[in-house]
Design a protein around this motif. Structure first.
Motif, short mmCIF file in Angstrom:
data_model
loop_
_atom_site.label_atom_id
_atom_site.label_comp_id
_atom_site.label_asym_id
_atom_site.label_seq_id
_atom_site.Cartn_x
_atom_site.Cartn_y
_atom_site.Cartn_z
N UNK A 1 87.24 109.43 -20.24
CA UNK A 1 88.27 108.99 -21.51
C UNK A 1 87.34 108.05 -22.43
N UNK A 2 87.48 108.67 -23.74
CA UNK A 2 86.97 107.57 -25.19
C UNK A 2 87.84 106.27 -24.99
N UNK A 3 87.07 105.10 -24.99
CA UNK A 3 88.02 104.00 -25.27
C UNK A 3 88.04 103.29 -26.61
N UNK A 4 88.79 102.57 -27.08
CA UNK A 4 88.60 101.81 -28.29
C UNK A 4 88.96 100.32 -28.38
N UNK A 5 88.47 99.59 -28.88
CA UNK A 5 89.11 97.91 -28.96
C UNK A 5 88.63 97.50 -30.38
N UNK A 6 88.99 96.56 -30.70
CA UNK A 6 88.72 95.64 -32.00
C UNK A 6 87.48 94.94 -32.00
N UNK A 7 86.75 95.07 -32.88
CA UNK A 7 85.45 94.46 -32.64
C UNK A 7 85.02 93.48 -34.14
N UNK A 8 84.87 92.35 -34.18
CA UNK A 8 84.92 91.46 -35.33
C UNK A 8 85.93 90.65 -35.54
N UNK A 9 86.05 89.99 -36.32
CA UNK A 9 87.03 88.72 -36.71
C UNK A 9 87.49 88.88 -38.24
N UNK A 10 88.90 88.60 -38.06
CA UNK A 10 89.52 88.39 -39.46
C UNK A 10 89.55 89.70 -40.19
N UNK A 11 88.99 89.58 -41.54
CA UNK A 11 89.00 90.74 -42.30
C UNK A 11 87.90 91.59 -42.04
N UNK A 12 87.06 91.33 -41.03
CA UNK A 12 85.73 92.12 -40.95
C UNK A 12 85.97 92.89 -39.53
N UNK A 13 87.21 92.86 -38.77
CA UNK A 13 87.49 93.46 -37.64
C UNK A 13 87.69 94.94 -38.16
N UNK A 14 87.03 95.41 -37.14
CA UNK A 14 87.16 97.03 -37.17
C UNK A 14 87.51 97.61 -35.76
N UNK A 15 87.90 98.93 -35.82
CA UNK A 15 88.12 99.60 -34.25
C UNK A 15 86.95 100.21 -33.93
N UNK A 16 86.36 99.61 -32.71
CA UNK A 16 85.17 100.51 -32.15
C UNK A 16 85.71 101.22 -31.10
N UNK A 17 84.92 102.64 -31.20
CA UNK A 17 85.06 103.68 -30.14
C UNK A 17 83.96 103.93 -29.35
N UNK A 18 84.08 104.29 -27.96
CA UNK A 18 83.02 104.40 -27.23
C UNK A 18 83.39 104.97 -25.93
N UNK A 19 82.09 105.65 -25.21
CA UNK A 19 82.33 106.28 -23.80
C UNK A 19 81.86 105.19 -22.86
#
Length: 266
Positions: free
Chosen positions: A239-257
């Motif tokens: 299952x592919x996972x996702x989590x937030x990476x980065x802080x504040x306005x620079x935060x983006x959702x990261x996706x990885x296996x």
């Protein structure tokens, strides 16, 4: 935020529509620029630099625009209805044959062309620069490796390192490298390969609106991990996972296996 190839394609289309033509209408609806009328000016060129667009005019000035999260340029024939509301238009550049409308362009400046570096000079090498050379690659590598303690996913997004990668390509590059987005740059086995892969993926999609990293264009088949959280990995079935990476306005959702991309996780 659009990827560098999206901005590159927008610049290519604007150049084909406007370059060498004189504007019969040149409205800038940004609060700082409403007093400027570009009617009568001839467009010399439209170039992309990373995620920035520069429209150059024959009076020695350039219009700088950036899409941010929701901006876009549309092309129409005179008299056609616009696809977005008129109150979102920030620039209207019309020739006798085409109308270019810039919607929701939050960043706009009109600067002397010889001072464009004031707006884009801080960027790292543009991965879609048509004059890309070994020197560009070496400079990108120097900037990349200098971020040794930083997380790979964040450094790929850092436009001061190399310009053009957005969240889609960040996720896909990390997957294809077999590395967690949270891997410290100093632990990346082949930093030059990360740069080369980023450029390859952008080039692959630069001349079309569809963005594929898998080699397939079918719906739902274009990406390895991007926006596939909870779905099965195309390689191993995890299952592919996702989590937030980065802080504040620079935060983006990261996706990885988790299986294909071993390494640190949040």
């Amino acid at each position: 935020m659009p990827e560098g190839d999206t901005v590159y394609l927008a610049g290519k289309r604007l150049r084909a529509a406007l370059a060498g033509r004189t504007l019969v209408r040149g409205e800038l609806r940004h609060p700082r620029l409403v007093q400027h009328d570009l009617a009568g000016r001839t467009v010399l060129d439209v170039v992309s630099v990373g995620k920035h667009l520069l429209t150059r005019f024959d009076d020695g000035r350039s219009l700088h625009t950036h899409f941010r999260m929701d901006g876009s340029w549309h092309l129409y024939r005179p008299g056609m209805s616009w696809q977005r509301p008129a109150h979102e238009a920030r620039a209207v550049l019309e020739t006798g044959e085409r109308v270019a409308v810039g919607f929701a362009l939050h960043d706009m400046e009109l600067v002397p062309t010889d001072q464009e570096d004031r707006l884009v000079g801080h960027l790292g090498p543009d991965l879609l620069d048509p004059d890309w050379s070994d020197a560009h690659a070496a400079e990108a590598l120097r900037r990349f490796t200098a971020r040794g303690a930083s997380e790979l996913g964040l450094v790929l997004l850092e436009q001061r390192v190399m310009a053009g990668v957005g969240n889609l390509y960040k996720a896909e590059v990390c997957f294809l490298l077999g590395l967690s987005p949270w891997t410290p740059v100093r632990d990346v086995p082949d930093p030059a390969a990360a740069i080369a892969l980023s450029r390859t993926l952008l080039l692959r999609n630069a001349d079309r609106p569809e963005q594929s990293t898998t080699g397939e264009l079918g719906r739902g088949r274009q990406h390895w991990v991007f926006e596939r959280s909870g779905q099965r990995c195309r390689r191993c079935g995890t299952r592919i996972r996702s989590a937030e990476q980065g802080d504040g306005i620079y935060a983006r959702i990261a996706y990885w296996c988790p299986r294909c991309q071993p390494g640190p996780t949040p």
